[in-house]
Enzyme design. Structure first.
Site, mmCIF file in Angstrom:
data_model
loop_
_atom_site.group_PDB
_atom_site.id
_atom_site.type_symbol
_atom_site.label_atom_id
_atom_site.label_comp_id
_atom_site.label_asym_id
_atom_site.label_seq_id
_atom_site.Cartn_x
_atom_site.Cartn_y
_atom_site.Cartn_z
ATOM 1 N N ASP A 10 0.866 -1.179 0.000
ATOM 2 C CA ASP A 10 0.000 0.000 0.000
ATOM 3 C C ASP A 10 0.906 1.234 0.000
ATOM 4 O O ASP A 10 2.097 1.143 0.297
ATOM 5 C CB ASP A 10 -0.908 -0.010 1.242
ATOM 6 C CG ASP A 10 -1.808 1.222 1.288
ATOM 7 O OD1 ASP A 10 -2.403 1.551 0.251
ATOM 8 O OD2 ASP A 10 -1.888 1.872 2.338
ATOM 9 N N SER A 11 0.295 2.378 -0.259
ATOM 10 C CA SER A 11 1.046 3.629 -0.211
ATOM 11 C C SER A 11 1.504 3.938 1.221
ATOM 12 O O SER A 11 2.391 4.750 1.415
ATOM 13 C CB SER A 11 0.167 4.769 -0.728
ATOM 14 O OG SER A 11 -1.048 4.791 -0.011
ATOM 15 N N CYS A 73 -3.668 -1.053 -2.134
ATOM 16 C CA CYS A 73 -3.967 0.351 -2.409
ATOM 17 C C CYS A 73 -4.923 0.486 -3.597
ATOM 18 O O CYS A 73 -4.627 -0.002 -4.700
ATOM 19 C CB CYS A 73 -2.655 1.070 -2.710
ATOM 20 S SG CYS A 73 -2.859 2.816 -3.035
ATOM 21 N N GLU A 152 -5.881 8.724 9.714
ATOM 22 C CA GLU A 152 -4.504 8.632 10.224
ATOM 23 C C GLU A 152 -4.318 9.424 11.517
ATOM 24 O O GLU A 152 -3.432 9.131 12.307
ATOM 25 C CB GLU A 152 -3.506 9.061 9.145
ATOM 26 C CG GLU A 152 -3.589 8.112 7.963
ATOM 27 C CD GLU A 152 -2.340 8.009 7.133
ATOM 28 O OE1 GLU A 152 -1.417 8.807 7.334
ATOM 29 O OE2 GLU A 152 -2.301 7.114 6.259
ATOM 30 N N CYS A 184 -11.216 2.971 -1.029
ATOM 31 C CA CYS A 184 -9.928 3.471 -0.548
ATOM 32 C C CYS A 184 -9.597 2.693 0.728
ATOM 33 O O CYS A 184 -10.508 2.382 1.513
ATOM 34 C CB CYS A 184 -10.026 4.964 -0.252
ATOM 35 S SG CYS A 184 -8.573 5.642 0.569
ATOM 36 N N HIS A 186 -8.453 3.422 3.514
ATOM 37 C CA HIS A 186 -8.766 3.996 4.826
ATOM 38 C C HIS A 186 -10.260 3.994 5.157
ATOM 39 O O HIS A 186 -10.637 4.108 6.313
ATOM 40 C CB HIS A 186 -8.267 5.448 4.894
ATOM 41 C CG HIS A 186 -6.780 5.584 4.894
ATOM 42 N ND1 HIS A 186 -6.004 5.140 3.852
ATOM 43 C CD2 HIS A 186 -5.935 6.109 5.819
ATOM 44 C CE1 HIS A 186 -4.734 5.406 4.125
ATOM 45 N NE2 HIS A 186 -4.664 5.989 5.314
HETATM 46 N N1 DGL Z 1 -3.996 3.799 -0.106
HETATM 47 C C1 DGL Z 1 -4.664 4.827 -0.849
HETATM 48 C C2 DGL Z 1 -5.855 4.222 -1.599
HETATM 49 O O1 DGL Z 1 -6.387 3.202 -1.223
HETATM 50 C C3 DGL Z 1 -5.106 5.966 0.053
HETATM 51 C C4 DGL Z 1 -3.969 6.818 0.592
HETATM 52 C C5 DGL Z 1 -3.170 7.505 -0.493
HETATM 53 O O2 DGL Z 1 -3.661 8.479 -1.119
HETATM 54 O O3 DGL Z 1 -2.052 7.077 -0.732
HETATM 55 O O4 DGL Z 1 -6.269 4.744 -2.587
#
Ligand code: DGL
Length: 266
Positions: A10-11, A73, A152, A184, A186
């Site tokens: 993930d990011s 992600c 977060e 997403c 989160h």
């Molecule tokens: N992990 C990203 C997503 O699911 C969200 C956070 C980001 O913008 O990196 O799209």
């Protein structure tokens, strides 16, 4: 037979919601999680940049001998999946396809809303995937960029988050969508507030759950579940592993252990 782990990336931290779901669905699998904390957020970056980051991570995970890569992600799945599949030796699973399939099966009135980052929304990856499964579906998309920092900061239960959710979700209510994709990493953390704002009649598709289901199915079909390990979790972050570990406590069910620093292309 050699025990091989599943690579998940993930990011940053958000993919831990996917990791939770994977651990519940596949408790015997060893998992290697990579959070690209040096480059987060992906949601506001270009396709070219997100693809470059994603390929670097995939190469690292392959060097660790993973048997499969799960792109936790949504933004990376929306922008980089095709290239990842072209360049990786192991199978690559993304979040879009399972979420879109579930939404297409769930909607009763043929109206679906997709919540995601700006990158995911711009890519139209969810609408394209939904329309393949269920042509003529009416789809609206809503970018919710403030949701990521709210999660977060551990603000899921604060009234400010509810107010922001009301603003983001007003067009969704107006669209009369009966099914909403939490597109997403989160957003599953905000499931309760989103459900409260939208009401019980609206079904939420949790990308973490649908992806875990797809991964389980994939392993079964390819007999890869026979190489399951002991449920060991190894975590890497590309920057500030201490912060990652601290914030992970609100997202990950269970202990995280050591978070290893791994800088890519430094
Ligand atoms: N992990 C990203 C997503 O699911 C969200 C956070 C980001 O913008 O990196 O799209």
């Amino acid at each position: 037979m050699k025990k091989q782990a599943i690579g998940v990336f993930d990011s940053g931290l958000g993919g831990l919601t996917i990791l939770n779901a994977l651990r519940r669905a596949l408790p015997h699998e060893d998992l290697i999680y990579f959070g690209d904390t040096a480059n987060v957020p992906y949601g506001s970056k270009s396709k070219q940049t997100v693809t470059r980051f994603s390929l670097d991570i995939a190469r690292f995970l392959e060097s660790q001998g993973v048997k499969m890569i799960v792109v936790a992600c949504n933004t990376a799945s929306a922008l980089a999946l095709t290239e990842l599949r072209k360049q990786c030796r192991v199978p690559v699973l993304g979040v879009i396809e399972p979420g879109a399939t579930k939404a297409a099966q769930t909607t009763r009135n043929g109206r679906v809303a997709v919540l995601g980052t700006e990158g995911t929304v711009k890519s139209k990856a969810y609408p394209k995937a939904i329309l393949k499964k269920r042509p003529h579906t009416h789809i609206i998309q809503q970018a919710c960029p403030l949701f990521v920092p709210l999660v977060e900061e551990n603000w899921a239960k604060k009234s400010a988050t509810r107010l922001i959710a009301q603003v983001y979700l007003a067009p969704v209510q107006k669209s009369q969508a009966d099914t909403v994709i939490l597109g997403c990493t989160h957003y599953p953390v905000l499931k309760k507030v989103i459900a409260d704002v939208l009401g019980k009649q609206v079904k939420l598709v949790d990308s973490a759950e649908t992806l875990a289901g797809a991964a389980t199915e994939f392993l079964k079909q390819h007999h890869q579940n026979e190489t399951a390990g002991r449920g060991k979790l190894t975590v890497y972050a590309s920057d500030d592993p201490a912060r990652f570990k601290r914030l992970a406590a609100c997202l990950l069910a269970g202990k995280i252990g050591t978070v290893h620093l791994k800088k890519l292309n430094a």
